[in-house]
Every structure is written in structure tokens, then in C-alpha cells.
Design a protein around this motif. Sequence first.
Motif, PDB file in Angstrom:
ATOM      1  N   ALA A  48       0.838  -1.206   0.000  1.00  0.00           N
ATOM      2  CA  ALA A  48       0.000   0.000   0.000  1.00  0.00           C
ATOM      3  C   ALA A  48       0.872   1.255   0.000  1.00  0.00           C
ATOM      4  O   ALA A  48       0.680   2.160  -0.823  1.00  0.00           O
ATOM      5  CB  ALA A  48      -0.926  -0.010   1.207  1.00  0.00           C
ATOM      6  N   ASN A 130      -4.386  -6.477   4.880  1.00  0.00           N
ATOM      7  CA  ASN A 130      -3.206  -5.648   5.084  1.00  0.00           C
ATOM      8  C   ASN A 130      -3.398  -4.969   6.430  1.00  0.00           C
ATOM      9  O   ASN A 130      -4.498  -4.947   6.981  1.00  0.00           O
ATOM     10  CB  ASN A 130      -3.069  -4.612   3.969  1.00  0.00           C
ATOM     11  CG  ASN A 130      -1.682  -3.957   3.917  1.00  0.00           C
ATOM     12  OD1 ASN A 130      -0.799  -4.236   4.753  1.00  0.00           O
ATOM     13  ND2 ASN A 130      -1.472  -3.087   2.948  1.00  0.00           N
ATOM     14  N   ASP A 133      -2.871   0.763   7.714  1.00  0.00           N
ATOM     15  CA  ASP A 133      -1.774   1.729   7.910  1.00  0.00           C
ATOM     16  C   ASP A 133      -2.266   3.159   8.117  1.00  0.00           C
ATOM     17  O   ASP A 133      -1.580   3.968   8.725  1.00  0.00           O
ATOM     18  CB  ASP A 133      -0.841   1.705   6.689  1.00  0.00           C
ATOM     19  CG  ASP A 133      -0.131   0.376   6.536  1.00  0.00           C
ATOM     20  OD1 ASP A 133       0.388  -0.142   7.538  1.00  0.00           O
ATOM     21  OD2 ASP A 133      -0.090  -0.153   5.413  1.00  0.00           O
ATOM     22  N   ASN A 145       3.981  -7.275   7.912  1.00  0.00           N
ATOM     23  CA  ASN A 145       2.976  -8.226   7.440  1.00  0.00           C
ATOM     24  C   ASN A 145       3.373  -9.690   7.623  1.00  0.00           C
ATOM     25  O   ASN A 145       2.532 -10.565   7.454  1.00  0.00           O
ATOM     26  CB  ASN A 145       2.632  -7.928   5.979  1.00  0.00           C
ATOM     27  CG  ASN A 145       1.603  -6.814   5.878  1.00  0.00           C
ATOM     28  OD1 ASN A 145       1.123  -6.311   6.897  1.00  0.00           O
ATOM     29  ND2 ASN A 145       1.254  -6.425   4.670  1.00  0.00           N
TER      30      ASN A 145
HETATM   31  N1  GLU Z   1       1.421  -2.543   5.456  1.00  0.00           N
HETATM   32  C1  GLU Z   1       2.558  -2.104   4.704  1.00  0.00           C
HETATM   33  C2  GLU Z   1       2.159  -1.712   3.273  1.00  0.00           C
HETATM   34  O1  GLU Z   1       1.148  -2.146   2.770  1.00  0.00           O
HETATM   35  C3  GLU Z   1       3.623  -3.163   4.581  1.00  0.00           C
HETATM   36  C4  GLU Z   1       4.097  -3.815   5.811  1.00  0.00           C
HETATM   37  C5  GLU Z   1       5.122  -4.918   5.470  1.00  0.00           C
HETATM   38  O2  GLU Z   1       5.635  -4.937   4.350  1.00  0.00           O
HETATM   39  O3  GLU Z   1       5.422  -5.764   6.316  1.00  0.00           O
HETATM   40  O4  GLU Z   1       2.878  -0.983   2.634  1.00  0.00           O
END
Ligand code: GLU
Length: 254
Positions: A48, A130, A133, A145
Motif C-alpha cells: 500500500a 493488510n 496503515d 505483514n
Molecule cells: N502494510 C505495509 C504496506 O502495505 C507493509 C508492511 C510490510 O511490508 O510488512 O505498505
Amino acid sequence: MRIVVKVGTSTLAHPTGHLNIRRVELLCKVLSDIKNAGHEVILVSSGAIGMGVGKLGLLGRPEDIPTKQAAAAVGQCELMYTYDKLFSEYNHTVAQLLITGDDVASDKRRGNFINTMYRLLELQALPILNENDTVSTDEIVIGDNDTLAAIVATSVGADKLVLLSDIDGLYTADPHTDPNAKLIAHISAISPDVLALAGASASTQGTGGMITKLRAAAMCLDAGCEMVICNGAEPENLYAVLEGQTIGTKFSKE
Ligand code: GLU
């Protein structure tokens, strides 16, 4: 089989921050095929913030929380738009679940989340998760993640968690610098010696690296869920994992 697949930013995007179209198309095709074969598939997808950075034309990954959250808000749309479009081509319906630390810390909210997941699976939908954030701050953040994927896999009693990474698995030394580094095929416990290998196998991009993957493995080992780290550059690796072939690094008690 119920399988959770986690895909990181470095697998989804080129180093430019723009979508790796060939990779994502292949991933959606393989996951659709696995679902068609009768398995339940849950996807935990990063990307994201990375996609928001690209779409907003920012110069690099933001350091400050408000810009990170703004980038995530933009990028999450783009991410789900892409998944919806690609999975629709194979007649699969996607569902978006954005959760954060608060949602898994509270029994009530965790219960609600698990109920929704089970209902989505009954309805043959493909849940895509996800971290939320846009509202996550230091106090409540899950943070990466790999951990989110392990929480999801152990909460819904998944048979396997597969972490698709930009590295083949856990190595005995850093494979980028040490020609004698060997891929470890199987780990049955996360001992201090195993944790010490994390630095050696750190991936080049993404939030987590190897240490968060080993923490995820510890959660899975405790819950009796098999976990595999393998290279996401070839989404077809997922077929091999499902068939129980030796690929990447497998974490299981036996
Ligand atoms: N939630 C973050 C994103 O979608 C990524 C977290 C991760 O890569 O562990 O950019």
C-alpha cells in the motif's frame, strides 16, 4: 487445505515502486488456480505505502507518519483495484480486510474478525488483508505483514502459511556475499542459533526482513501450522509447496 499466502512489496513492485505487472498477474493466476482446485486461499498483501508513493509521485518512501498514512490510503485503493481486476478475470471475488494491533489485542474485535474471515471463506470469497496503515500509530501497530500473516494463519487454523520473499529461504550465511552459503531446507524450532542466522539472510527491500519471518515461524510452530519461506519471483512455487515438495525453507515440528 486452507492456505495463507503473504506477499511483500519487493515481490509486487519493481525497484521503481511501480507494479511488477507480470509478477502480480502470475500470482493472481496461480492463486486462482489453487482456489479452483478446491483449496481455501487467504492473501496477506503489502504494497500500500509503496504504491501510494508511486501514485503520488513522491521522491521516496516517506519517513513521517502522516505522509506514510496518506500514501497508504492512496496505495491501498490501487492495490485492491489491481487484485479485484485480476482475480475477476478468473471469476474470483476478493474481500478487503484492514486490521491493526487493536483488532487482534481485543478478544471481542478478534472474534469479530475471525467470524468475518470464516464467513468469507464459506462464501468462496478470497480475503485480502493488510494492516490498516492509515490509522496505525506506534502504540497499536502490528508493524509488519509477516507477523500479521502469522496472526491470520493461526487465528483461522490454516494448514500452511507461505511467505513469498525476494530470497529463496533461510541461509547458513549471507548468500549475496558468501558463495558457501547454503539454503536450509527444514527448521523444527526457533533456537537462538536459528535467530542468529536472520541477519545473514536479510532481504533487500520491504519492512520485515528475515527476523520478522522467524518470529512468524515461532508463532506458527506453536500453533501447529506449517510455514514455508520461498521466492516470490516465481509464484508457481506455490504449487510445489502445496504438493509438499522441498522448496525454500520449511518450518514444522517434524
Ligand atoms: N502494510 C505495509 C504496506 O502495505 C507493509 C508492511 C510490510 O511490508 O510488512 O505498505
